[in-house]
Write an enzyme that holds these catalytic residues in place. Sequence first.
Site, short mmCIF file in Angstrom:
data_model
loop_
_atom_site.label_atom_id
_atom_site.label_comp_id
_atom_site.label_asym_id
_atom_site.label_seq_id
_atom_site.Cartn_x
_atom_site.Cartn_y
_atom_site.Cartn_z
N SER A 137 0.86 -1.19 0.00
CA SER A 137 0.00 0.00 0.00
C SER A 137 0.90 1.23 0.00
CB SER A 137 -0.85 -0.02 1.29
OG SER A 137 -1.48 1.23 1.50
N TYR A 150 -1.85 -1.15 10.52
CA TYR A 150 -1.84 -1.29 9.06
C TYR A 150 -0.52 -0.73 8.48
CZ TYR A 150 -3.87 -1.07 4.30
OH TYR A 150 -4.14 -1.24 2.95
P1 NAD Z 1 -11.40 -6.22 0.36
O1 NAD Z 1 -11.95 -6.07 1.74
O2 NAD Z 1 -12.27 -5.96 -0.83
O3 NAD Z 1 -10.74 -7.64 0.17
C1 NAD Z 1 -10.01 -8.27 1.17
C2 NAD Z 1 -9.90 -9.74 0.87
O4 NAD Z 1 -9.16 -10.36 1.92
C3 NAD Z 1 -11.29 -10.44 0.82
O5 NAD Z 1 -11.27 -11.43 -0.19
C4 NAD Z 1 -11.36 -11.10 2.20
O6 NAD Z 1 -12.20 -12.23 2.24
C5 NAD Z 1 -9.89 -11.48 2.41
N1 NAD Z 1 -9.55 -11.74 3.79
C6 NAD Z 1 -9.65 -10.93 4.88
N2 NAD Z 1 -9.25 -11.57 5.99
C7 NAD Z 1 -8.86 -12.82 5.60
C8 NAD Z 1 -8.34 -13.95 6.28
N3 NAD Z 1 -8.15 -13.95 7.60
N4 NAD Z 1 -8.08 -15.05 5.56
C9 NAD Z 1 -8.30 -15.09 4.21
N5 NAD Z 1 -8.77 -14.04 3.51
C10 NAD Z 1 -9.05 -12.92 4.20
O7 NAD Z 1 -10.13 -5.24 0.35
P2 NAD Z 1 -9.23 -4.65 -0.83
O8 NAD Z 1 -9.33 -3.18 -0.73
O9 NAD Z 1 -9.45 -5.34 -2.12
O10 NAD Z 1 -7.78 -5.02 -0.24
C11 NAD Z 1 -6.93 -5.98 -0.81
C12 NAD Z 1 -5.50 -5.65 -0.44
O11 NAD Z 1 -5.16 -4.40 -1.00
C13 NAD Z 1 -5.27 -5.54 1.06
O12 NAD Z 1 -4.02 -6.10 1.39
C14 NAD Z 1 -5.26 -4.03 1.29
O13 NAD Z 1 -4.51 -3.68 2.41
C15 NAD Z 1 -4.60 -3.58 0.00
N6 NAD Z 1 -4.84 -2.18 -0.33
C16 NAD Z 1 -6.09 -1.72 -0.56
C17 NAD Z 1 -6.27 -0.38 -0.89
C18 NAD Z 1 -7.61 0.21 -1.21
O14 NAD Z 1 -7.70 1.43 -1.38
N7 NAD Z 1 -8.65 -0.58 -1.35
C19 NAD Z 1 -5.17 0.47 -0.95
C20 NAD Z 1 -3.90 -0.04 -0.69
C21 NAD Z 1 -3.76 -1.36 -0.38
#
Ligand code: NAD
Length: 255
Positions: A137, A150
Amino acid sequence: MGALKGKSAVVTGSTSGIGLGIARALAAEGAKVRLNGFGDAAEFARLSKEFAGHDGADMTDPGAIAGMIARAERELGSVDILVNNAGIQHVAPVEEFPVDKWYAVLSVNLSSSFHTIKAALPGMRERGWGRIINVASTHGLVASTGKAAYVAAKHGLIGLTKVVGLETAGTQITCNAICPGWVLTPLVQKQIDALASKENLSADAAREALLKEKQPSGEFATPEQIGALAVFLCSPAAAQIRGAALTVDGGWTAQ
Ligand code: NAD
């Protein structure tokens, strides 16, 4: 099209958001992709048709993670591409940060990647090829208030990426991190909802305020754009990108 034909991939946290976008992009290039993550059974049945199955391993459980990689190697023949994407968020000032949330965020966002890499790397070394992509991130590079766990986890994940990038430097295995800025997914929608209720804003105004604070482009990055970068990192053109943290953040970290 078809650049990843013959390759198998595991994408953690791919039942939603960015992970699903990456899974779709890899599958569109011909990779067999095993999904992982939580959600409802009907959704998995629908997604399973598109992908090479779903594994419900909990990314907080080291034994379950090792089992997931072993199952994927057995059932798909190999794990050539590993995408560590599962992540959760919790927002609170550090002195009020619940201890259980600290450990949960570190466990899903950082330690799970150590466990998947430890399990998948021997097979990649044996076959002489691999791609490890860690979804970090902007918060792996800079901080924001309220996100102690985080930010610590994502900085740690970039550190882990560098170490694995170095330890595999003499091989055809690479390890890199992708650092998205704001992407409109359920994880971010929760933060938009919290902002709307705290500041008494409409949903549109809260979305705009969230972007304005950090992301100079004023636009969300998309799961499709992150997926396209993951496909590029799997290509021969990216063979000498090692231990890098690549931003897709609308200028967030350029400020
Ligand atoms: P999201 O909530 O849409 O998806 C998260 C996924 O992780 C889901 O499939 C969920 O089921 C899974 N998950 C959560 N806990 C789990 C566990 N204990 N075991 C197995 N699976 C688990 O979120 P997202 O925004 O798509 O995030 C995905 C990644 O991208 C994350 O690592 C997040 O930190 C990173 N990220 C997101 C953003 C953003 O703006 N959305 C920005 C930077 C980084």
